[in-house]
Design an enzyme around this catalytic site. Structure first.
Site, mmCIF file in Angstrom:
data_model
loop_
_atom_site.group_PDB
_atom_site.id
_atom_site.type_symbol
_atom_site.label_atom_id
_atom_site.label_comp_id
_atom_site.label_asym_id
_atom_site.label_seq_id
_atom_site.Cartn_x
_atom_site.Cartn_y
_atom_site.Cartn_z
ATOM 1 C CG ASP A 84 11.556 -19.606 -68.418
ATOM 2 O OD1 ASP A 84 12.680 -20.089 -68.198
ATOM 3 O OD2 ASP A 84 11.301 -18.843 -69.368
ATOM 4 C CG HIS A 139 11.293 -14.038 -73.456
ATOM 5 N ND1 HIS A 139 11.442 -15.367 -73.811
ATOM 6 C CD2 HIS A 139 12.332 -13.760 -72.626
ATOM 7 C CE1 HIS A 139 12.505 -15.873 -73.209
ATOM 8 N NE2 HIS A 139 13.059 -14.919 -72.499
ATOM 9 C CG ASP A 140 15.227 -12.892 -74.646
ATOM 10 O OD1 ASP A 140 14.823 -11.955 -73.929
ATOM 11 O OD2 ASP A 140 15.785 -13.901 -74.173
ATOM 12 C CG ASP A 148 17.433 -18.641 -68.649
ATOM 13 O OD1 ASP A 148 17.019 -18.200 -69.731
ATOM 14 O OD2 ASP A 148 18.293 -18.071 -67.942
ATOM 15 C CD GLU A 201 18.084 -19.378 -73.331
ATOM 16 O OE1 GLU A 201 17.847 -18.345 -73.977
ATOM 17 O OE2 GLU A 201 18.332 -19.385 -72.105
#
Length: 545
Positions: A105, A320-321, A206, A248
């Site tokens: 990531d 994860h969010d 990201d 993303e």
């Protein structure tokens, strides 16, 4: 040819299933209460049994952890809480021996303010690193403009010793990089190539649609030079190397997603877009809105049909969010396992690359926690602000509990033993109390568990070309209970049907499928003409009828 590509065919990720790990909460190997890289290595056999092809690790780089690792202070160093660079190298090799890749990531939009580049940048306007970031002259009481940061407050922070402001789209400790500077881009490309040489299988990028911002014009995402930067990034690093890359992009529409995931491979393998994941929100994640299944079906159909042959979808319910999908859109009570299976079947039958978030394959649920147990600043701030603006505390608590990111970050539930088998120490965050009933050890011992539904879906995807090649036709679009669709391609036809409600639902099986047993059924042989509450099944036929 790269380390990973030597063993894998081009486009391998189209038939693959990826598994996201939040390292802090996956498995602690040294007893300090925090998950680590050796812990992940110790659980590779479990992941191999599940059948996944690659592991996406949420950030493991050196970081002050202001934003849970998305504030990187050294792109080539592992944060000590997770282990060492040698631990990561050992994980890469051990995973590869099991046919599993490691996806890193990366945050290329900003760094930590503790990164060496920013520390140098603050020393002088003449420092070579100063232009690595975005600075504007000003006075303490007059920022360049009124732009706000995503995490609240102004997007500009004053540095008195320089008489300048620097720009940050997130926390003040996360200064944005200046992608207009070729030296910044070169340094990032060199870093990415370092990790490619180490043998990673790919990257998740990201907030990548924000690198071409123009803060003077109020532009954060989708700036004018974005596609130029992304294509250069591809050419200089992972392009043509058969690695999986996912960008993303919260602001992506279909047209942009086609650019990001174009079949020519000029940018990324695929994109994360979030249209489906905000359908139950009314302007704010903390404010729920009523929604109906036809909305979800229409959105998914739009993306399935819009990217077919023109791009590639990433498929996910959790990350994860996001809160746990079985608590959000399923039934985390009496029908927990059945609803988890039904949601899995619906998602994994689609065209794209599925992502399983740790514990999703167990049917893990939201945690019944309050402010005393939350660890995420977003949740704590939201609860405080809701209460301060007049929301009664019980309602504020319910709103945050429903959507808190902490729901996804509770420790992985391995066993019914102390701390769910996550750690021998004190876990950094409380374990969900239902771990005694919901855990990997129990799931592996139960042939009818959620785990084995996911395992079978993964095996079906690898064995049947219709999963990757087939088109998409939505059935019964207005039905408020049943999600059903046809896929045709690769010499096969597939039917997926699921009752996403707690009531029986009428569903007439098309004649072509009535004579064959389903390839997967979550509640045994389906009853003709009806689907039981939270029942799902998948049928396969030869030929593209």
């Amino acid at each position: 040819m790269t380390f990973w590509a030597q063993k894998h065919r081009p486009g391998w990720w189209k038939n693959a299933v990826l598994y996201q790990i939040y390292p802090k909460s996956f498995q602690d190997a040294n007893g300090d209460g925090i998950g680590d890289l050796p812990g992940i290595t110790a659980r590779l056999d479990y992941l191999q049994t599940l059948g996944v092809d690659a592991l996406w690790l949420s950030p493991i780089f050196a970081s002050p952890q202001v934003d849970n690792g998305y504030d990187i202070s050294d792109y080539r160093a592992v944060d000590p809480m997770f282990g060492t660079l040698d631990d990561l190298r050992a994980l890469i090799r051990a995973a590869d021996a099991r046919g599993i890749g490691i996806v890193l990531d990366l945050v290329l939009n900003h760094t930590s303010d503790q990164h060496r580049w920013f520390q140098e940048a603050k020393k002088s306007k003449d420092n070579p690193c100063h232009d690595y970031y975005i600075w504007r002259d000003g006075t303490p009481d007059a920022p360049p403009n009124g732009m706000k940061a995503t995490f609240g407050g102004p997007a500009w922070t004053w540095v008195p010793e320089l008489g300048q402001y620097y720009f940050h789209q997130f926390a003040p400790q996360q200064p944005d990089l200046n992608w207009e500077n070729p030296a910044v881009r070169r340094a990032l490309y060199d870093m990415i190539n370092f990790w490619i040489a180490e043998g990673v299988a790919g990257f998740r990028l990201d907030v990548i649609d924000q690198i071409a911002k123009e803060p003077d014009n109020g532009i954060t995402a989708n700036g004018p030079r974005l596609m130029e930067f992304l294509r250069e990034l591809n050419r200089e690093t992972f392009g043509g190397k058969d690695l999986v890359t996912v960008g993303e992009a919260w602001g992506a529409d279909l047209a942009r997603a086609r650019q990001y995931s174009a079949p020519d491979g000029s940018v990324f393998s695929m994109v994360f877009q979030f249209e489906q994941m905000v359908l139950d929100q009314d302007g704010s994640k903390w404010k729920a809105r009523p929604w109906a299944l036809p909305e979800l079906k229409a959105s998914i159909a739009k993306w399935q049909q819009g990217l077919h042959g023109a791009g590639w979808n990433s498929l996910f319910w959790n990350n994860h969010d996001l809160p746990r999908i079985v608590s959000r859109w399923g039934d985390d009570g009496a029908h927990r396992a059945d609803s988890a299976k039904a949601l899995a079947v619906v998602l994994h039958g689609l065209q794209g690359t599925p992502y399983i978030y740790q514990g999703e394959e167990l049917g893990m649920t939201n945690a019944p926690f309050g402010p005393q147990d939350w660890r995420d600043l977003e949740s704590l701030n939201a609860y405080r602000e809701l209460c301060q603006t007049g929301t009664p505390p019980p309602q504020a608590l319910a709103a945050v509990q429903r959507m808190a990111r902490d729901n996804a970050r509770t420790p992985m539930q391995w066993t019914a033993g102390p701390n769910a088998g996550f750690t021998t120490g004190t876990p950094w965050m409380r374990v969900n109390p239902n771990y005694t009933a919901i855990n990997a050890e129990a799931a592996l011992a139960d042939p009818g568990s959620v785990f084995y539904t996911y395992q079978k879906l993964i095996a079906l995807r690898k064995a049947n070309p219709v999963f990757a090649a087939g088109d998409f036709t939505l059935l019964c679009p207005g039905d408020t209970q049943v999600f059903a669709y046809l896929r045709r391609g690769g010499g096969q036809t597939m039917l997926v049907a699921a009752n996403l409600s707690g009531r029986p639902a009428a569903f007439a099986l098309p004649a072509d499928f009535a004579a064959v047993p389903p390839a997967l059924a979550t509640q045994g042989a389906p009853t003709p003409g009806t689907l039981r509450p939270w029942e799902a099944a998948l049928w396969l036929l030869p030929g593209e009828a």
